[in-house]
Design a protein around this motif. Sequence first.
Motif, PDB file in Angstrom:
ATOM      1  N   ILE A   1     -10.940  97.210  41.666  1.00 29.14           N
ATOM      2  CA  ILE A   1     -10.427  95.958  42.247  1.00 29.14           C
ATOM      3  C   ILE A   1     -11.618  95.229  42.864  1.00 29.14           C
ATOM      4  O   ILE A   1     -12.219  95.709  43.822  1.00 29.14           O
TER       5      ILE A   1
ATOM      6  N   ASN B   1     -10.665  95.392  49.827  1.00 27.81           N
ATOM      7  CA  ASN B   1      -9.726  94.969  50.862  1.00 27.81           C
ATOM      8  C   ASN B   1      -9.977  93.519  51.276  1.00 27.81           C
ATOM      9  O   ASN B   1     -11.105  93.032  51.242  1.00 27.81           O
ATOM     10  N   GLN B   2      -8.888  92.840  51.703  1.00 24.43           N
ATOM     11  CA  GLN B   2      -8.990  91.451  52.145  1.00 24.43           C
ATOM     12  C   GLN B   2      -8.198  91.254  53.439  1.00 24.43           C
ATOM     13  O   GLN B   2      -7.208  91.943  53.690  1.00 24.43           O
TER      14      GLN B   2
ATOM     15  N   PHE C   1      -6.460  88.950  44.002  1.00 27.05           N
ATOM     16  CA  PHE C   1      -7.042  90.250  43.698  1.00 27.05           C
ATOM     17  C   PHE C   1      -7.307  90.319  42.191  1.00 27.05           C
ATOM     18  O   PHE C   1      -6.398  90.045  41.395  1.00 27.05           O
TER      19      PHE C   1
ATOM     20  N   CYS D   1      -8.484  92.781  39.035  1.00 30.36           N
ATOM     21  CA  CYS D   1      -8.657  94.170  38.604  1.00 30.36           C
ATOM     22  C   CYS D   1      -9.439  94.199  37.299  1.00 30.36           C
ATOM     23  O   CYS D   1      -9.152  93.424  36.375  1.00 30.36           O
TER      24      CYS D   1
ATOM     25  N   TRP E   1       0.375  95.516  38.231  1.00 33.06           N
ATOM     26  CA  TRP E   1       0.105  95.599  39.672  1.00 33.06           C
ATOM     27  C   TRP E   1       1.308  96.205  40.374  1.00 33.06           C
ATOM     28  O   TRP E   1       2.447  96.068  39.920  1.00 33.06           O
TER      29      TRP E   1
ATOM     30  N   THR F   1      -5.521  89.227  37.131  1.00 32.72           N
ATOM     31  CA  THR F   1      -5.580  88.732  38.506  1.00 32.72           C
ATOM     32  C   THR F   1      -4.177  88.643  39.099  1.00 32.72           C
ATOM     33  O   THR F   1      -3.232  88.236  38.422  1.00 32.72           O
TER      34      THR F   1
ATOM     35  N   CYS G   1      -3.713  98.483  41.468  1.00 31.61           N
ATOM     36  CA  CYS G   1      -3.876  98.109  40.069  1.00 31.61           C
ATOM     37  C   CYS G   1      -3.645  99.349  39.209  1.00 31.61           C
ATOM     38  O   CYS G   1      -4.244 100.404  39.449  1.00 31.61           O
TER      39      CYS G   1
ATOM     40  N   ALA H   1      -6.188  98.562  46.998  1.00 33.87           N
ATOM     41  CA  ALA H   1      -6.814  97.749  48.050  1.00 33.87           C
ATOM     42  C   ALA H   1      -5.722  97.377  49.049  1.00 33.87           C
ATOM     43  O   ALA H   1      -4.522  97.458  48.755  1.00 33.87           O
TER      44      ALA H   1
ATOM     45  N   LEU I   1      -4.250  94.503  51.957  1.00 33.62           N
ATOM     46  CA  LEU I   1      -4.225  93.135  52.467  1.00 33.62           C
ATOM     47  C   LEU I   1      -3.788  93.175  53.922  1.00 33.62           C
ATOM     48  O   LEU I   1      -2.688  93.634  54.236  1.00 33.62           O
TER      49      LEU I   1
END
Length: 324
Positions: free
Chosen positions: A123, A127-128, A138, A140, A153, A178, A191, A206, A208
């Motif tokens: 990914i 992280n976001q 995001f 992948c 996803w 995406t 993902c 990841a 969020l």
Amino acid sequence: MDVFRLGLFLLITVAGVSAELQPLNAAVLRGSEARFNCSRTLTSSVMTWTVNGVLVVTITEASGVLNPTERFSVTNFTTPGNYKWEFTIRNVQRNDTEVGCQLTNEGIQRATLSVQERGSVEIVGGNQTKAEGAQADFQCRAVGWFPEPSMSWSVNGAEQSCNRSSVTEGSVFNSSCTLTVTAIRNSSVQCLVTIPALLTPESNTAFLTVNKITKRDQTVLIAITVAFSAAALLFLIIYGIVFFCLRRKKKSGYQEEIKRAQVQAQNRTPASQNVRGRDNRGYITDGHDGHTTDGVWFTNFNRPQNLDEFFEEGPRKHRHMTLV
């Protein structure tokens, strides 16, 4: 009629003793093992195994297993009434595409082998952290897969599809997709990538993180805004009151000045002295008492256009002729 019955019996007998190869289609990862079973109800004097049409293992009743290797081997699973052998290919390669099993006096049975490759899953960016209500993208990447992989996803356990795009690099595929998520709450974004040879998809995860504006922060902001607005309004009210009072005081002083000037003017020329020629102290007779035919007097009061002119210039004298 007897000939027909004999032919039917032979057909049923041959069908009953024909070899059965399982599975007919197999998908395995490159470098792993592939296993096939070949069996029938009656014992065979000879069984042979081929890979891509090349003989690799032979089994006979008299000599057993002939020419086994580290890569190609067989295991006997025969039971009463079921003649069965398992053929194993170790370290399978992309060119291992067909497996054959043949028994004595029978046709060869063939199975298809699909050797697949598992690549990596990433990914991009990991992280976001986003403000509440913002959009998070995001991406992948699935690199080095064969055949072209399926991608999806999972957001907090709920699967979501994605539009995949792929390019080939040599004999493998590099794919990407995406996902766009609205930052509402903290979420786990996963993902998933898979091919038929995998029992479970390969994945990467990841997180969020959502920055939310709490109710306490909103209350403080509202309180500050209300206090500032109230202070500004109070200032405007006080300023308006002071301005109004000053203006009113100035106007009142001006009116009092006019009244005072009028009173002073009346005191200088009393109305009770209504005697001919004496209501003006500048009066001059012609020298005859009681029968004045003409005279001259000076007027000591001329109405000014404004009070300033009255006080600054003083009395003005005017000469008038009067005939009696």
